[in-house]
Design a protein around this motif. Structure first.
Motif, PDB file in Angstrom:
ATOM      1  N   SER A 168       0.839  -1.211   0.000  1.00  0.00           N
ATOM      2  CA  SER A 168       0.000   0.000   0.000  1.00  0.00           C
ATOM      3  C   SER A 168       0.868   1.253   0.000  1.00  0.00           C
ATOM      4  CB  SER A 168      -0.899   0.005   1.244  1.00  0.00           C
ATOM      5  OG  SER A 168      -0.110   0.258   2.399  1.00  0.00           O
ATOM      6  N   ASP A 170       0.582   3.673   2.002  1.00  0.00           N
ATOM      7  CA  ASP A 170       0.882   3.980   3.404  1.00  0.00           C
ATOM      8  C   ASP A 170       2.134   3.239   3.877  1.00  0.00           C
ATOM      9  OD1 ASP A 170      -1.262   5.652   3.602  1.00  0.00           O
ATOM     10  OD2 ASP A 170      -2.597   4.184   4.555  1.00  0.00           O
ATOM     11  N   ARG A 228      -4.207 -10.195   0.853  1.00  0.00           N
ATOM     12  CA  ARG A 228      -4.539  -8.934   0.172  1.00  0.00           C
ATOM     13  C   ARG A 228      -4.982  -7.877   1.180  1.00  0.00           C
ATOM     14  NH1 ARG A 228      -9.748  -7.478  -1.174  1.00  0.00           N
ATOM     15  NH2 ARG A 228      -9.902  -5.655  -2.558  1.00  0.00           N
ATOM     16  N   LYS A 229      -5.837  -8.261   2.116  1.00  0.00           N
ATOM     17  CA  LYS A 229      -6.343  -7.295   3.096  1.00  0.00           C
ATOM     18  C   LYS A 229      -5.233  -6.793   4.016  1.00  0.00           C
ATOM     19  CE  LYS A 229     -11.153  -8.847   3.099  1.00  0.00           C
ATOM     20  NZ  LYS A 229     -12.262  -9.427   3.893  1.00  0.00           N
ATOM     21  N   LEU A 232      -3.364  -4.276   1.922  1.00  0.00           N
ATOM     22  CA  LEU A 232      -4.158  -3.048   1.789  1.00  0.00           C
ATOM     23  C   LEU A 232      -4.121  -2.214   3.065  1.00  0.00           C
ATOM     24  CD1 LEU A 232      -7.299  -4.424  -0.096  1.00  0.00           C
ATOM     25  CD2 LEU A 232      -5.701  -2.701  -0.972  1.00  0.00           C
ATOM     26  N   ASP A 248      -7.059  -3.460  -7.269  1.00  0.00           N
ATOM     27  CA  ASP A 248      -6.393  -2.611  -6.275  1.00  0.00           C
ATOM     28  C   ASP A 248      -5.229  -1.852  -6.901  1.00  0.00           C
ATOM     29  OD1 ASP A 248      -8.036  -3.627  -4.141  1.00  0.00           O
ATOM     30  OD2 ASP A 248      -6.809  -5.438  -4.183  1.00  0.00           O
ATOM     31  N   ASN A 251      -6.746   1.075  -9.065  1.00  0.00           N
ATOM     32  CA  ASN A 251      -7.276   2.238  -8.347  1.00  0.00           C
ATOM     33  C   ASN A 251      -6.276   2.844  -7.364  1.00  0.00           C
ATOM     34  OD1 ASN A 251      -7.385   0.604  -6.005  1.00  0.00           O
ATOM     35  ND2 ASN A 251      -9.502  -0.021  -6.434  1.00  0.00           N
ATOM     36  N   LYS A 253      -4.823   1.581  -4.705  1.00  0.00           N
ATOM     37  CA  LYS A 253      -4.806   1.131  -3.307  1.00  0.00           C
ATOM     38  C   LYS A 253      -3.581   0.264  -3.009  1.00  0.00           C
ATOM     39  CE  LYS A 253      -9.820   1.317  -2.628  1.00  0.00           C
ATOM     40  NZ  LYS A 253     -11.049   0.535  -2.291  1.00  0.00           N
ATOM     41  N   LEU A 254      -3.037  -0.351  -4.054  1.00  0.00           N
ATOM     42  CA  LEU A 254      -1.778  -1.079  -3.955  1.00  0.00           C
ATOM     43  C   LEU A 254      -0.850  -0.591  -5.059  1.00  0.00           C
ATOM     44  CD1 LEU A 254      -2.928  -4.762  -3.266  1.00  0.00           C
ATOM     45  CD2 LEU A 254      -1.927  -3.162  -1.623  1.00  0.00           C
TER      46      LEU A 254
END
Length: 300
Positions: A168, A170, A228-229, A232, A248, A251, A253-254
């Motif tokens: 991610s 982050d 995956r979660k 993320l 992901d 968009n 997110k990853l």
């Protein structure tokens, strides 16, 4: 004239490695199978197999015949399949085993669509990563990824699944972005244990040279969605099939990492037991599944 069925059985014996196993797969008795092979040897006037109590081995003539005959089952099935559309409507049950990632991504919907198109067909679908024994568990078909060890099974290629290293935004903000695979040693790498091997040994290729690194981290799972979660949520770096995180990545997110390296790729196959005549319903389902994969080829 040599009976084509005897060639089928000869190939089956060679690939099974024993008369008992080949007879079980073919659904005939071991003595009957032995007589078929002896008849083939008599017709050809050559010895094809050396039989001992412990193992079978091929003669030079047997090796030559196997080389030319090993694809005969596939060729005959394709020939029969080419005209089977002219037969009556299909019916009955199909027992199917599929991997969890593909099952959740597209196969459940594809198979349901197939059932709608063929209302007299019912499909019992199992989502599992372990390679089930098709014969002992009564399965008609399996979708599997990777190298297939059982050479007595027929495998029809569907698509190639490419993997990807990702995390991610982050995580990058907090820990930085690795530029070389060695940099993974300082990162929390999330291991996907839902594979036969290599969950902690991540393999890559660069400039034609294979490279691998032994990763470590505080989270491992055999469930791709759980991995995956975790990625993320910013808990670490994952190395997973691209199809499972494609949206992901699209968009944002990853984010894909180590793009200068070529990640692993594995073939996806429709696998079924040896059969002299592939049932029309199985052939049609395989074709439908293959088209479903191709329709989402960008995911892979």
């Amino acid at each position: 004239m040599v009976d084509v069925n005897e060639l089928f059985l000869f190939v089956l014996v060679v690939e099974a490695g024993s008369f008992n196993k080949a007879a079980s797969i073919a659904g005939i008795s071991t003595p009957a199978l032995s007589k078929k092979i002896s008849k083939l040897e008599k017709e050809l006037s050559v010895q094809l197999l050396y039989r001992t109590t412990r193992k079978l081995s091929l003669s030079e003539a047997g090796e030559t015949l196997y080389k030319h005959a090993k694809n005969i089952n596939q060729q005959v099935n394709e020939a029969i399949g080419a005209v089977s559309n002219f037969s009556d409507k299909i019916s009955g049950e199909i027992k199917l085993s599929v991997p969890t990632i593909s099952g959740e991504l597209l196969l459940a919907e594809i198979v349901a669509e197939f059932c709608q198109q063929h209302p007299d067909i019912s499909v019992n679908i199992r989502l599992e990563n372990e390679f089930a024994d098709l014969v002992t568990e009564g399965l008609d078909l399996a979708i599997r990824t990777g190298n297939l060890e059982n050479s007595t099974l027929i495998a029809k290629p569907l698509i190639v699944s490419h993997w990807i290293v990702c995390c991610s935004p982050d995580y990058i903000e907090q820990h930085g972005m690795p530029k070389k695979i060695d940099a993974l040693l300082t990162h929390n790498c999330l291991a996907y244990t839902g594979q036969a091997k290599g969950s902690h040994d991540w393999r890559f290729e660069q400039n034609g040279q294979e490279q691998s690194i032994r990763i470590s981290g505080n989270f491992a799972t055999n469930n791709a969605q759980a991995l995956r979660k975790a990625a993320l949520a910013g808990y670490g770096i994952a190395y997973v099939p691209r199809c499972g995180v494609y949206e992901d990545l699209q968009n944002g997110k990853l984010i894909a990492l180590l793009t200068d390296y070529k990640p692993r790729s594995l073939g996806v196959y429709a696998v079924y037991s040896y059969t002299r005549h592939l049932p029309t319903k199985i052939r049609l389902l395989i074709e439908h599944i293959k088209q479903g994969y191709q329709n989402k080829a960008e995911y892979f």
